[in-house]
Design a protein around this motif. Sequence first.
Motif, PDB file in Angstrom:
ATOM      1  N   LEU A  74      34.995  39.494  28.012  1.00  0.00           N
ATOM      2  CA  LEU A  74      34.043  40.012  28.863  1.00  0.00           C
ATOM      3  C   LEU A  74      32.775  40.270  28.616  1.00  0.00           C
ATOM      4  CD1 LEU A  74      36.348  42.724  30.576  1.00  0.00           C
ATOM      5  CD2 LEU A  74      35.464  40.814  31.637  1.00  0.00           C
ATOM      6  N   GLU A  75      32.634  40.462  27.137  1.00  0.00           N
ATOM      7  CA  GLU A  75      31.263  40.364  26.525  1.00  0.00           C
ATOM      8  C   GLU A  75      30.504  39.343  26.716  1.00  0.00           C
ATOM      9  OE1 GLU A  75      29.520  40.805  21.954  1.00  0.00           O
ATOM     10  OE2 GLU A  75      31.269  41.878  22.610  1.00  0.00           O
ATOM     11  N   VAL A  76      31.006  38.055  26.642  1.00  0.00           N
ATOM     12  CA  VAL A  76      30.169  36.806  26.924  1.00  0.00           C
ATOM     13  C   VAL A  76      30.292  36.484  28.414  1.00  0.00           C
ATOM     14  CG1 VAL A  76      30.461  34.509  26.154  1.00  0.00           C
ATOM     15  CG2 VAL A  76      31.098  36.047  24.587  1.00  0.00           C
ATOM     16  N   LEU A  77      31.496  36.674  29.038  1.00  0.00           N
ATOM     17  CA  LEU A  77      31.532  36.059  30.474  1.00  0.00           C
ATOM     18  C   LEU A  77      30.852  36.909  31.446  1.00  0.00           C
ATOM     19  CD1 LEU A  77      35.377  35.372  30.643  1.00  0.00           C
ATOM     20  CD2 LEU A  77      33.534  33.770  30.342  1.00  0.00           C
ATOM     21  N   ALA A  78      30.544  38.213  31.425  1.00  0.00           N
ATOM     22  CA  ALA A  78      30.007  39.137  32.433  1.00  0.00           C
ATOM     23  C   ALA A  78      28.670  38.779  32.627  1.00  0.00           C
ATOM     24  CB  ALA A  78      30.227  40.551  31.902  1.00  0.00           C
ATOM     25  N   PRO A  79      27.606  38.556  31.827  1.00  0.00           N
ATOM     26  CA  PRO A  79      26.422  38.205  32.133  1.00  0.00           C
ATOM     27  C   PRO A  79      26.309  36.890  32.799  1.00  0.00           C
ATOM     28  CG  PRO A  79      26.615  38.803  29.815  1.00  0.00           C
ATOM     29  CD  PRO A  79      27.809  38.727  30.258  1.00  0.00           C
ATOM     30  N   LEU A  80      27.048  35.971  32.524  1.00  0.00           N
ATOM     31  CA  LEU A  80      27.118  34.562  33.038  1.00  0.00           C
ATOM     32  C   LEU A  80      27.927  34.378  34.332  1.00  0.00           C
ATOM     33  CD1 LEU A  80      27.084  32.896  29.813  1.00  0.00           C
ATOM     34  CD2 LEU A  80      25.228  33.134  30.792  1.00  0.00           C
ATOM     35  N   ALA A  81      28.802  35.440  34.766  1.00  0.00           N
ATOM     36  CA  ALA A  81      29.308  35.103  35.966  1.00  0.00           C
ATOM     37  C   ALA A  81      28.821  34.994  36.834  1.00  0.00           C
ATOM     38  CB  ALA A  81      30.430  36.480  35.958  1.00  0.00           C
ATOM     39  N   THR A  82      29.240  33.700  37.940  1.00  0.00           N
ATOM     40  CA  THR A  82      28.870  33.451  39.109  1.00  0.00           C
ATOM     41  C   THR A  82      29.339  34.238  40.166  1.00  0.00           C
ATOM     42  OG1 THR A  82      30.275  31.719  39.171  1.00  0.00           O
ATOM     43  CG2 THR A  82      28.292  31.010  38.389  1.00  0.00           C
ATOM     44  N   TYR A  83      30.469  34.687  40.086  1.00  0.00           N
ATOM     45  CA  TYR A  83      31.196  35.506  41.258  1.00  0.00           C
ATOM     46  C   TYR A  83      31.587  36.774  40.701  1.00  0.00           C
ATOM     47  CZ  TYR A  83      31.085  30.998  43.461  1.00  0.00           C
ATOM     48  OH  TYR A  83      30.662  29.727  43.882  1.00  0.00           O
ATOM     49  N   LYS A  84      31.042  37.964  41.197  1.00  0.00           N
ATOM     50  CA  LYS A  84      31.588  39.139  40.826  1.00  0.00           C
ATOM     51  C   LYS A  84      32.041  40.120  41.901  1.00  0.00           C
ATOM     52  CE  LYS A  84      27.627  38.867  37.799  1.00  0.00           C
ATOM     53  NZ  LYS A  84      26.109  39.468  37.236  1.00  0.00           N
TER      54      LYS A  84
END
Length: 178
Positions: A118-128
């Motif tokens: 999550l530390e890596v994916l959260a800032p780069l996520a396209t859909y939240k």
Amino acid sequence: KILYRNRRCPTVVAPSFPTVGSSSSHAPSTMRPLTEDETRTVFEKLAKFIGKNIKTLVDPPNNDDPYCFRVQKDRVYYVTESRMRMGLSVARGSLASIGTCLGKFTHGGNFHVHITALEVLAPLATYKIWIKSSSEMSFLYGNHVLKAGLGRITENTPANQGVVVFNMADLPMGARCF
């Protein structure tokens, strides 16, 4: 030689007993780069969550040091190249892990994303998706989130797409394929 019949397998199997002077533990595994098939599997799974931001994942624009992926005991780690080089000076048996664990490969060859990613994916996520505080505990215990529990959702989120789930204070709580 003592032979016994395994109940699950009809073949005769010889038991392996440790010999005198040998240790019963396995040899320490080394961190190695991903193979082409492993790289494709990892990137396909990560693309569900971050889309076209995979290029940013490997080569961040604000960092001079590029990142790389390494595998140790079927777990995939995300680490800078400088830290990976520093880890080479540590003895193989002493090194537990290095970098951020993104997930692991199953016995079937699938890739499962871990909560540590999550530390890596959260800032780069396209859909939240943002969940109201009344539904946070229900989500964390593994239950479904009702429509009334959704606070916000990214526009035009397609079905069966990987999303990162946040609470209303923008704290990442999980990643799911909805």
